[in-house]
Design a protein around this motif. Structure first.
Motif, PDB file in Angstrom:
ATOM      1  N   ASP A  38     -25.430 -16.194 -11.794  1.00 36.83           N
ATOM      2  CA  ASP A  38     -24.077 -16.719 -11.972  1.00 36.83           C
ATOM      3  C   ASP A  38     -23.073 -16.212 -10.939  1.00 36.83           C
ATOM      4  O   ASP A  38     -22.017 -16.799 -10.749  1.00 36.83           O
ATOM      5  CB  ASP A  38     -23.556 -16.418 -13.376  1.00 36.83           C
ATOM      6  N   LYS A  39     -23.407 -15.143 -10.235  1.00 37.18           N
ATOM      7  CA  LYS A  39     -22.459 -14.556  -9.275  1.00 37.18           C
ATOM      8  C   LYS A  39     -22.647 -15.036  -7.839  1.00 37.18           C
ATOM      9  O   LYS A  39     -21.887 -14.660  -6.952  1.00 37.18           O
ATOM     10  CB  LYS A  39     -22.550 -13.041  -9.335  1.00 37.18           C
ATOM     11  N   VAL A  40     -23.661 -15.872  -7.589  1.00 36.24           N
ATOM     12  CA  VAL A  40     -23.915 -16.350  -6.228  1.00 36.24           C
ATOM     13  C   VAL A  40     -22.752 -17.236  -5.786  1.00 36.24           C
ATOM     14  O   VAL A  40     -22.456 -18.251  -6.403  1.00 36.24           O
ATOM     15  CB  VAL A  40     -25.242 -17.133  -6.138  1.00 36.24           C
ATOM     16  N   GLU A  41     -22.073 -16.810  -4.724  1.00 37.83           N
ATOM     17  CA  GLU A  41     -20.928 -17.552  -4.197  1.00 37.83           C
ATOM     18  C   GLU A  41     -21.189 -18.118  -2.806  1.00 37.83           C
ATOM     19  O   GLU A  41     -20.614 -19.126  -2.428  1.00 37.83           O
ATOM     20  CB  GLU A  41     -19.693 -16.656  -4.147  1.00 37.83           C
ATOM     21  N   THR A  42     -22.034 -17.440  -2.043  1.00 36.26           N
ATOM     22  CA  THR A  42     -22.341 -17.863  -0.679  1.00 36.26           C
ATOM     23  C   THR A  42     -23.856 -17.883  -0.534  1.00 36.26           C
ATOM     24  O   THR A  42     -24.532 -16.902  -0.819  1.00 36.26           O
ATOM     25  CB  THR A  42     -21.732 -16.886   0.349  1.00 36.26           C
ATOM     26  N   LEU A  43     -24.354 -19.038  -0.074  1.00 36.91           N
ATOM     27  CA  LEU A  43     -25.790 -19.228   0.026  1.00 36.91           C
ATOM     28  C   LEU A  43     -26.071 -20.132   1.214  1.00 36.91           C
ATOM     29  O   LEU A  43     -25.360 -21.114   1.430  1.00 36.91           O
ATOM     30  CB  LEU A  43     -26.281 -19.888  -1.270  1.00 36.91           C
ATOM     31  N   ASP A  44     -27.074 -19.773   2.009  1.00 39.36           N
ATOM     32  CA  ASP A  44     -27.499 -20.657   3.094  1.00 39.36           C
ATOM     33  C   ASP A  44     -28.989 -20.929   2.943  1.00 39.36           C
ATOM     34  O   ASP A  44     -29.611 -20.497   1.966  1.00 39.36           O
ATOM     35  CB  ASP A  44     -27.136 -20.078   4.469  1.00 39.36           C
ATOM     36  N   THR A  45     -29.553 -21.658   3.880  1.00 39.06           N
ATOM     37  CA  THR A  45     -30.965 -22.019   3.747  1.00 39.06           C
ATOM     38  C   THR A  45     -31.880 -20.787   3.775  1.00 39.06           C
ATOM     39  O   THR A  45     -32.937 -20.806   3.148  1.00 39.06           O
ATOM     40  CB  THR A  45     -31.398 -23.025   4.834  1.00 39.06           C
ATOM     41  N   SER A  46     -31.470 -19.732   4.448  1.00 39.57           N
ATOM     42  CA  SER A  46     -32.278 -18.503   4.435  1.00 39.57           C
ATOM     43  C   SER A  46     -32.338 -17.911   3.035  1.00 39.57           C
ATOM     44  O   SER A  46     -33.385 -17.427   2.608  1.00 39.57           O
ATOM     45  CB  SER A  46     -31.700 -17.466   5.402  1.00 39.57           C
ATOM     46  N   GLY A  47     -31.233 -17.949   2.333  1.00 41.82           N
ATOM     47  CA  GLY A  47     -31.196 -17.459   0.953  1.00 41.82           C
ATOM     48  C   GLY A  47     -32.063 -18.305   0.038  1.00 41.82           C
ATOM     49  O   GLY A  47     -32.791 -17.778  -0.814  1.00 41.82           O
ATOM     50  N   VAL A  48     -32.004 -19.622   0.211  1.00 42.61           N
ATOM     51  CA  VAL A  48     -32.838 -20.510  -0.596  1.00 42.61           C
ATOM     52  C   VAL A  48     -34.312 -20.273  -0.261  1.00 42.61           C
ATOM     53  O   VAL A  48     -35.159 -20.227  -1.156  1.00 42.61           O
ATOM     54  CB  VAL A  48     -32.448 -21.989  -0.392  1.00 42.61           C
ATOM     55  N   GLN A  49     -34.622 -20.086   1.017  1.00 39.21           N
ATOM     56  CA  GLN A  49     -36.006 -19.792   1.433  1.00 39.21           C
ATOM     57  C   GLN A  49     -36.512 -18.514   0.776  1.00 39.21           C
ATOM     58  O   GLN A  49     -37.642 -18.459   0.317  1.00 39.21           O
ATOM     59  CB  GLN A  49     -36.097 -19.631   2.947  1.00 39.21           C
ATOM     60  N   LEU A  50     -35.683 -17.495   0.757  1.00 40.69           N
ATOM     61  CA  LEU A  50     -36.061 -16.237   0.127  1.00 40.69           C
ATOM     62  C   LEU A  50     -36.416 -16.479  -1.332  1.00 40.69           C
ATOM     63  O   LEU A  50     -37.456 -16.033  -1.809  1.00 40.69           O
ATOM     64  CB  LEU A  50     -34.924 -15.221   0.223  1.00 40.69           C
ATOM     65  N   LEU A  51     -35.570 -17.207  -2.038  1.00 44.20           N
ATOM     66  CA  LEU A  51     -35.831 -17.472  -3.450  1.00 44.20           C
ATOM     67  C   LEU A  51     -37.105 -18.297  -3.625  1.00 44.20           C
ATOM     68  O   LEU A  51     -37.897 -18.040  -4.535  1.00 44.20           O
ATOM     69  CB  LEU A  51     -34.638 -18.190  -4.082  1.00 44.20           C
ATOM     70  N   LEU A  52     -37.320 -19.257  -2.753  1.00 42.79           N
ATOM     71  CA  LEU A  52     -38.516 -20.086  -2.834  1.00 42.79           C
ATOM     72  C   LEU A  52     -39.781 -19.260  -2.598  1.00 42.79           C
ATOM     73  O   LEU A  52     -40.779 -19.419  -3.307  1.00 42.79           O
ATOM     74  CB  LEU A  52     -38.423 -21.234  -1.836  1.00 42.79           C
ATOM     75  N   VAL A  53     -39.741 -18.352  -1.641  1.00 38.79           N
ATOM     76  CA  VAL A  53     -40.885 -17.462  -1.385  1.00 38.79           C
ATOM     77  C   VAL A  53     -41.168 -16.605  -2.617  1.00 38.79           C
ATOM     78  O   VAL A  53     -42.317 -16.458  -3.040  1.00 38.79           O
ATOM     79  CB  VAL A  53     -40.618 -16.568  -0.148  1.00 38.79           C
ATOM     80  N   VAL A  54     -40.119 -16.076  -3.218  1.00 39.51           N
ATOM     81  CA  VAL A  54     -40.283 -15.214  -4.394  1.00 39.51           C
ATOM     82  C   VAL A  54     -40.860 -16.009  -5.560  1.00 39.51           C
ATOM     83  O   VAL A  54     -41.824 -15.567  -6.198  1.00 39.51           O
ATOM     84  CB  VAL A  54     -38.942 -14.553  -4.784  1.00 39.51           C
ATOM     85  N   ILE A  55     -40.319 -17.193  -5.841  1.00 44.89           N
ATOM     86  CA  ILE A  55     -40.826 -17.937  -6.995  1.00 44.89           C
ATOM     87  C   ILE A  55     -42.232 -18.491  -6.739  1.00 44.89           C
ATOM     88  O   ILE A  55     -43.019 -18.587  -7.668  1.00 44.89           O
ATOM     89  CB  ILE A  55     -39.851 -19.032  -7.477  1.00 44.89           C
ATOM     90  N   ASN A  56     -42.541 -18.807  -5.499  1.00 46.46           N
ATOM     91  CA  ASN A  56     -43.914 -19.231  -5.191  1.00 46.46           C
ATOM     92  C   ASN A  56     -44.896 -18.092  -5.426  1.00 46.46           C
ATOM     93  O   ASN A  56     -45.997 -18.294  -5.936  1.00 46.46           O
ATOM     94  CB  ASN A  56     -44.026 -19.753  -3.763  1.00 46.46           C
ATOM     95  N   ASP A  57     -44.500 -16.879  -5.062  1.00 49.65           N
ATOM     96  CA  ASP A  57     -45.333 -15.711  -5.294  1.00 49.65           C
ATOM     97  C   ASP A  57     -45.511 -15.469  -6.792  1.00 49.65           C
ATOM     98  O   ASP A  57     -46.618 -15.209  -7.261  1.00 49.65           O
ATOM     99  CB  ASP A  57     -44.727 -14.478  -4.613  1.00 49.65           C
ATOM    100  N   LEU A  58     -44.415 -15.568  -7.530  1.00 45.57           N
ATOM    101  CA  LEU A  58     -44.488 -15.374  -8.979  1.00 45.57           C
ATOM    102  C   LEU A  58     -45.407 -16.410  -9.612  1.00 45.57           C
ATOM    103  O   LEU A  58     -46.248 -16.087 -10.449  1.00 45.57           O
ATOM    104  CB  LEU A  58     -43.088 -15.459  -9.603  1.00 45.57           C
ATOM    105  N   THR A  59     -45.263 -17.657  -9.201  1.00 48.03           N
ATOM    106  CA  THR A  59     -46.093 -18.741  -9.740  1.00 48.03           C
ATOM    107  C   THR A  59     -47.572 -18.511  -9.426  1.00 48.03           C
ATOM    108  O   THR A  59     -48.432 -18.675 -10.299  1.00 48.03           O
ATOM    109  CB  THR A  59     -45.634 -20.100  -9.176  1.00 48.03           C
ATOM    110  N   ALA A  60     -47.859 -18.107  -8.204  1.00 42.53           N
ATOM    111  CA  ALA A  60     -49.242 -17.850  -7.795  1.00 42.53           C
ATOM    112  C   ALA A  60     -49.873 -16.729  -8.619  1.00 42.53           C
ATOM    113  O   ALA A  60     -51.085 -16.740  -8.856  1.00 42.53           O
ATOM    114  CB  ALA A  60     -49.300 -17.511  -6.310  1.00 42.53           C
ATOM    115  N   ARG A  61     -49.059 -15.792  -9.051  1.00 46.43           N
ATOM    116  CA  ARG A  61     -49.571 -14.671  -9.843  1.00 46.43           C
ATOM    117  C   ARG A  61     -49.492 -14.929 -11.345  1.00 46.43           C
ATOM    118  O   ARG A  61     -49.814 -14.067 -12.148  1.00 46.43           O
ATOM    119  CB  ARG A  61     -48.814 -13.393  -9.488  1.00 46.43           C
ATOM    120  N   GLY A  62     -49.023 -16.126 -11.723  1.00 42.32           N
ATOM    121  CA  GLY A  62     -48.950 -16.486 -13.139  1.00 42.32           C
ATOM    122  C   GLY A  62     -47.818 -15.815 -13.884  1.00 42.32           C
ATOM    123  O   GLY A  62     -47.876 -15.643 -15.104  1.00 42.32           O
TER     124      GLY A  62
END
Length: 90
Positions: A38-62
């Motif tokens: 809820d506190k994210v105020e500034t975000l660019d594609t690098s930030g979205v990429q970081l989140l995507l990498v993290v959630i892909n890793d989480l998904t891969a590990r179940g």
């Protein structure tokens, strides 16, 4: 046990790499992750990429995850990039 990870106000190229290092340790021992976003105020594609990498890793590990109370900025960025199907936004 689920880990709660508070996303920072600024998740941009200037902060993404250092933020990734901070959360890696928290993710190693988790069986679930709740991203307080809820506190994210500034975000660019690098930030979205970081989140995507993290959630892909989480998904891969179940490991379940969700984004709790995502900020308008976060939701709009994810939608604009066409990545909504990859994110679990509450």
């Amino acid at each position: 046990m689920s880990n709660v990870i508070a996303l920072p106000e600024n998740l941009t190229i200037h902060y993404a790499a250092s933020y990734l290092e901070k959360i890696k340790a928290q993710l190693e021992t988790s069986d679930g992750v709740v991203f307080e976003s809820d506190k994210v105020e500034t975000l660019d594609t690098s930030g979205v990429q970081l989140l995507l990498v993290v959630i892909n890793d989480l998904t891969a590990r179940g490991i379940e995850y969700c984004f709790e109370s995502p900020s308008k900025v976060l939701v709009e960025a994810i939608q604009a990039l066409g990545l909504s199907p990859h994110f679990k936004l509450n």
